[in-house]
Motif scaffolding. Structure first.
Motif, PDB file in Angstrom:
ATOM      1  N   ASN A  21       8.184  11.643  -1.811  1.00 12.24           N
ATOM      2  CA  ASN A  21       9.581  12.621  -1.300  1.00 12.24           C
ATOM      3  C   ASN A  21      10.204  13.309  -2.040  1.00 12.24           C
ATOM      4  OD1 ASN A  21       8.494  11.683   1.460  1.00 12.24           O
ATOM      5  ND2 ASN A  21       9.650   9.849   1.409  1.00 12.24           N
ATOM      6  N   LYS A  22      10.697  12.317  -3.135  1.00 13.81           N
ATOM      7  CA  LYS A  22      11.441  12.996  -4.243  1.00 13.81           C
ATOM      8  C   LYS A  22      10.762  14.121  -4.903  1.00 13.81           C
ATOM      9  CE  LYS A  22      14.844  13.449  -7.138  1.00 13.81           C
ATOM     10  NZ  LYS A  22      16.159  14.112  -7.008  1.00 13.81           N
ATOM     11  N   LEU A  23       9.631  14.109  -5.125  1.00  8.19           N
ATOM     12  CA  LEU A  23       8.610  15.017  -5.759  1.00  8.19           C
ATOM     13  C   LEU A  23       8.650  16.238  -4.834  1.00  8.19           C
ATOM     14  CD1 LEU A  23       6.720  16.429  -7.817  1.00  8.19           C
ATOM     15  CD2 LEU A  23       4.853  14.905  -6.703  1.00  8.19           C
ATOM     16  N   LEU A  24       8.435  16.140  -3.517  1.00  9.06           N
ATOM     17  CA  LEU A  24       8.412  17.241  -2.459  1.00  9.06           C
ATOM     18  C   LEU A  24       9.765  17.823  -2.467  1.00  9.06           C
ATOM     19  CD1 LEU A  24       6.116  15.762   0.278  1.00  9.06           C
ATOM     20  CD2 LEU A  24       5.519  17.311  -1.090  1.00  9.06           C
ATOM     21  N   SER A  25      11.099  17.024  -2.384  1.00 11.15           N
ATOM     22  CA  SER A  25      12.004  17.921  -2.327  1.00 11.15           C
ATOM     23  C   SER A  25      12.424  18.724  -3.828  1.00 11.15           C
ATOM     24  CB  SER A  25      13.234  16.687  -2.162  1.00 11.15           C
ATOM     25  OG  SER A  25      13.421  16.073  -3.462  1.00 11.15           O
ATOM     26  N   GLU A  26      11.657  18.527  -4.686  1.00  6.36           N
ATOM     27  CA  GLU A  26      11.895  19.052  -6.161  1.00  6.36           C
ATOM     28  C   GLU A  26      11.093  20.287  -5.963  1.00  6.36           C
ATOM     29  OE1 GLU A  26      13.957  18.472  -8.602  1.00  6.36           O
ATOM     30  OE2 GLU A  26      14.708  16.611  -8.088  1.00  6.36           O
ATOM     31  N   ALA A  27      10.088  20.387  -5.357  1.00 10.23           N
ATOM     32  CA  ALA A  27       9.130  21.577  -5.406  1.00 10.23           C
ATOM     33  C   ALA A  27       8.930  22.080  -3.777  1.00 10.23           C
ATOM     34  CB  ALA A  27       7.732  21.197  -5.926  1.00 10.23           C
ATOM     35  N   VAL A  28      10.114  22.907  -3.261  1.00  9.30           N
ATOM     36  CA  VAL A  28      10.142  23.228  -2.066  1.00  9.30           C
ATOM     37  C   VAL A  28       9.137  24.199  -1.764  1.00  9.30           C
ATOM     38  CG1 VAL A  28      11.536  24.377  -0.268  1.00  9.30           C
ATOM     39  CG2 VAL A  28      12.655  23.032  -1.975  1.00  9.30           C
ATOM     40  N   GLU A  29       8.860  24.964  -2.536  1.00 10.60           N
ATOM     41  CA  GLU A  29       7.720  26.364  -2.378  1.00 10.60           C
ATOM     42  C   GLU A  29       6.356  25.425  -2.110  1.00 10.60           C
ATOM     43  OE1 GLU A  29       7.983  29.526  -1.637  1.00 10.60           O
ATOM     44  OE2 GLU A  29      10.171  29.315  -1.733  1.00 10.60           O
ATOM     45  N   ALA A  32       5.749  23.632   1.085  1.00 10.92           N
ATOM     46  CA  ALA A  32       5.684  24.172   2.278  1.00 10.92           C
ATOM     47  C   ALA A  32       4.038  24.444   2.370  1.00 10.92           C
ATOM     48  CB  ALA A  32       6.279  25.376   2.265  1.00 10.92           C
ATOM     49  N   LYS A  33       3.124  24.488   1.242  1.00  6.69           N
ATOM     50  CA  LYS A  33       2.130  24.957   1.093  1.00  6.69           C
ATOM     51  C   LYS A  33       1.074  23.851   0.846  1.00  6.69           C
ATOM     52  CE  LYS A  33       3.428  29.522  -0.189  1.00  6.69           C
ATOM     53  NZ  LYS A  33       3.155  30.625  -1.097  1.00  6.69           N
ATOM     54  N   ILE A  34       1.525  22.750   0.856  1.00  3.13           N
ATOM     55  CA  ILE A  34       0.780  21.454   0.195  1.00  3.13           C
ATOM     56  C   ILE A  34      -0.496  21.126   1.211  1.00  3.13           C
ATOM     57  CG2 ILE A  34       2.106  19.725   1.524  1.00  3.13           C
ATOM     58  CD1 ILE A  34       1.791  18.162  -1.112  1.00  3.13           C
ATOM     59  N   LEU A  80      -5.634  30.291  -6.535  1.00  2.61           N
ATOM     60  CA  LEU A  80      -4.182  29.740  -6.348  1.00  2.61           C
ATOM     61  C   LEU A  80      -3.109  30.141  -7.383  1.00  2.61           C
ATOM     62  CD1 LEU A  80      -5.177  25.844  -5.379  1.00  2.61           C
ATOM     63  CD2 LEU A  80      -4.518  27.943  -3.882  1.00  2.61           C
ATOM     64  N   THR A  81      -2.067  30.409  -6.828  1.00  6.25           N
ATOM     65  CA  THR A  81      -1.144  31.149  -7.936  1.00  6.25           C
ATOM     66  C   THR A  81      -0.510  30.126  -8.923  1.00  6.25           C
ATOM     67  OG1 THR A  81       0.883  30.709  -6.438  1.00  6.25           O
ATOM     68  CG2 THR A  81      -0.360  32.578  -6.062  1.00  6.25           C
ATOM     69  N   LEU A  82      -0.428  30.654 -10.158  1.00  6.13           N
ATOM     70  CA  LEU A  82       0.302  30.126 -11.313  1.00  6.13           C
ATOM     71  C   LEU A  82       1.804  29.828 -11.020  1.00  6.13           C
ATOM     72  CD1 LEU A  82      -1.421  32.044 -14.104  1.00  6.13           C
ATOM     73  CD2 LEU A  82      -1.913  29.530 -13.313  1.00  6.13           C
ATOM     74  N   THR A  83       2.447  30.327 -10.287  1.00  2.00           N
ATOM     75  CA  THR A  83       3.773  30.108  -9.820  1.00  2.00           C
ATOM     76  C   THR A  83       4.054  28.623  -9.212  1.00  2.00           C
ATOM     77  OG1 THR A  83       3.687  31.505  -8.093  1.00  2.00           O
ATOM     78  CG2 THR A  83       4.650  32.425 -10.269  1.00  2.00           C
ATOM     79  N   LEU A  84       3.104  28.569  -8.341  1.00  2.00           N
ATOM     80  CA  LEU A  84       3.223  27.285  -7.563  1.00  2.00           C
ATOM     81  C   LEU A  84       2.890  26.138  -8.488  1.00  2.00           C
ATOM     82  CD1 LEU A  84       1.275  28.168  -4.479  1.00  2.00           C
ATOM     83  CD2 LEU A  84       3.738  27.756  -4.503  1.00  2.00           C
ATOM     84  N   LYS A  85       1.911  26.325  -9.422  1.00  2.00           N
ATOM     85  CA  LYS A  85       1.338  25.339 -10.188  1.00  2.00           C
ATOM     86  C   LYS A  85       2.603  24.827 -11.441  1.00  2.00           C
ATOM     87  CE  LYS A  85      -1.637  22.311 -11.817  1.00  2.00           C
ATOM     88  NZ  LYS A  85      -1.828  21.253 -11.106  1.00  2.00           N
ATOM     89  N   LEU A  86       3.323  25.837 -11.774  1.00  2.00           N
ATOM     90  CA  LEU A  86       4.687  25.801 -12.574  1.00  2.00           C
ATOM     91  C   LEU A  86       5.784  24.861 -11.915  1.00  2.00           C
ATOM     92  CD1 LEU A  86       4.641  29.085 -14.786  1.00  2.00           C
ATOM     93  CD2 LEU A  86       4.272  26.791 -15.428  1.00  2.00           C
ATOM     94  N   TRP A  88       5.376  22.863  -9.467  1.00  2.00           N
ATOM     95  CA  TRP A  88       4.773  21.756  -9.084  1.00  2.00           C
ATOM     96  C   TRP A  88       4.884  20.744 -10.468  1.00  2.00           C
ATOM     97  CZ3 TRP A  88       4.662  18.805  -5.083  1.00  2.00           C
ATOM     98  CH2 TRP A  88       3.757  17.657  -4.967  1.00  2.00           C
ATOM     99  N   VAL A  89       4.542  21.114 -11.521  1.00  2.00           N
ATOM    100  CA  VAL A  89       4.369  20.497 -12.714  1.00  2.00           C
ATOM    101  C   VAL A  89       5.732  20.087 -13.424  1.00  2.00           C
ATOM    102  CG1 VAL A  89       3.675  20.401 -15.125  1.00  2.00           C
ATOM    103  CG2 VAL A  89       1.987  21.133 -13.590  1.00  2.00           C
ATOM    104  N   HIS A  90       6.689  21.099 -13.133  1.00  2.00           N
ATOM    105  CA  HIS A  90       8.252  20.953 -13.510  1.00  2.00           C
ATOM    106  C   HIS A  90       8.848  20.117 -12.605  1.00  2.00           C
ATOM    107  CE1 HIS A  90       8.033  23.512 -16.690  1.00  2.00           C
ATOM    108  NE2 HIS A  90       7.982  24.844 -16.105  1.00  2.00           N
ATOM    109  N   ALA A  91       8.401  20.028 -11.514  1.00  2.00           N
ATOM    110  CA  ALA A  91       8.998  19.022 -10.265  1.00  2.00           C
ATOM    111  C   ALA A  91       8.597  17.592 -10.638  1.00  2.00           C
ATOM    112  CB  ALA A  91       8.473  19.505  -8.813  1.00  2.00           C
ATOM    113  N   ILE A  92       7.337  17.625 -11.147  1.00  2.00           N
ATOM    114  CA  ILE A  92       6.994  16.095 -11.549  1.00  2.00           C
ATOM    115  C   ILE A  92       7.578  15.700 -12.869  1.00  2.00           C
ATOM    116  CG2 ILE A  92       4.760  14.975 -12.548  1.00  2.00           C
ATOM    117  CD1 ILE A  92       3.032  17.132 -10.948  1.00  2.00           C
TER     118      ILE A  92
END
Length: 274
Positions: A21-29, A32-34, A80-86, A88-92
């Motif tokens: 839940n914390k991770l999802l709150s850190e990576a809002v974009e 929404a697409k998970i 899949l777009t690199l912006t989403l990956k970035l 996600w990893v920064h949120a992790i």
């Protein structure tokens, strides 16, 4: 130290739902697409996040490197777009540090300030280096897969641009149009020699009326292609040489006479053979 690291991952797994839940709150974009990513690419981001955290915290470098390569290919394969990956990893990274802080609050009361500080900085370097190593491996793998895909697509397009058309059991026509560069002349060589063998071609009529110019290096390579055609027992006939190309060949004192016969137009040549 290994026992300490295992306790951290056990702590995170014990609080898995809160961690996610914390991770999802850190990576809002990404959040929404998970589900879309799971459906389209069969990529479970939450499960993979836990795997990444485990490899980084427990210093499983071999597994981390292999996982980064797998992720790079999967991400590239499904475009899949690199912006989403970035994101996600920064949120992790941020979420992991949040739970490291939570764990330390509960388990480091007996340490002196100096010991705690030393332990913290060692952990900070190790965690950040591990995540950076993952990102580096991911991007290398992603880029390599994309480059391979682009090269394969380019090769396919180039092969389609070398259409050898059988017009009788032993005669074929190759109309060439557009620019012939070094890469394309290699494709022509490969396609011509292969098709002569496969189709049992005895006469190959190569129409160059759609070619306005060739670099001199390409002309020399094209001469070698014609020599290869001859070596395979096939007669090469060239039609449609344009004035611009002929002038260049005269200027550089090169010709196709030793490797092929030349005719005026494709229509005239076909009339001679039929």
């Amino acid at each position: 130290m290994e026992q300490y690291e295992k306790k951290i991952t056990d702590f995170i797994i014990m609080h898995r739902e809160d961690f996610q839940n914390k991770l999802l709150s850190e990576a809002v974009e990404v959040a929404a697409k998970i589900n879309d990513i799971l459906r389209s690419g069969n990529i479970d981001l939450l499960k993979n996040a836990e795997k990444l955290v485990t490899y980084v915290v427990e210093r499983k470098e071999t597994e981390l490197t292999s996982f980064a390569q797998q992720e790079g290919v999967a991400w590239a394969e499904h475009s899949l777009t690199l912006t989403l990956k970035l994101e996600w990893v920064h949120a992790i990274r941020r979420t992991l540090w949040h739970y490291l802080f939570e764990y330390d609050q509960l388990n480091t009361h007996g340490l002196s300030i100096s010991d705690y500080r030393e332990s913290f900085f060692q952990m900070e370097k190790r965690i950040n280096d591990g995540i950076d190593k993952f990102l580096n491996g991911f991007f290398i793998s992603y880029s390599a897969y994309k480059d391979e895909l682009i090269n394969a697509q380019r090769k396919m397009v180039e092969h389609l641009s070398v259409p050898i058309i059988p017009i009788s059991p032993h005669i074929a026509v190759l109309p060439l149009i557009g620019v012939i560069d070094v890469y394309r002349v290699h494709t022509i060589e490969e396609k011509v020699l292969t098709d002569i063998s496969d189709l049992k071609i005895r006469t190959l009529i190569m129409d160059l009326s759609g070619i306005t110019d060739m670099d001199i290096n390409v002309i020399h390579h094209f001469q070698r292609v014609l020599s290869g055609v001859s070596l395979m027992g096939c007669e090469a006939v060239i039609t449609g040489l344009r004035a611009e190309l002929v002038r260049k060949m005269i200027h550089f004192d090169v010709s196709f006479d030793d490797q092929a016969s030349t005719k005026g137009t494709l229509q005239q040549t076909l009339a001679e053979y039929f």
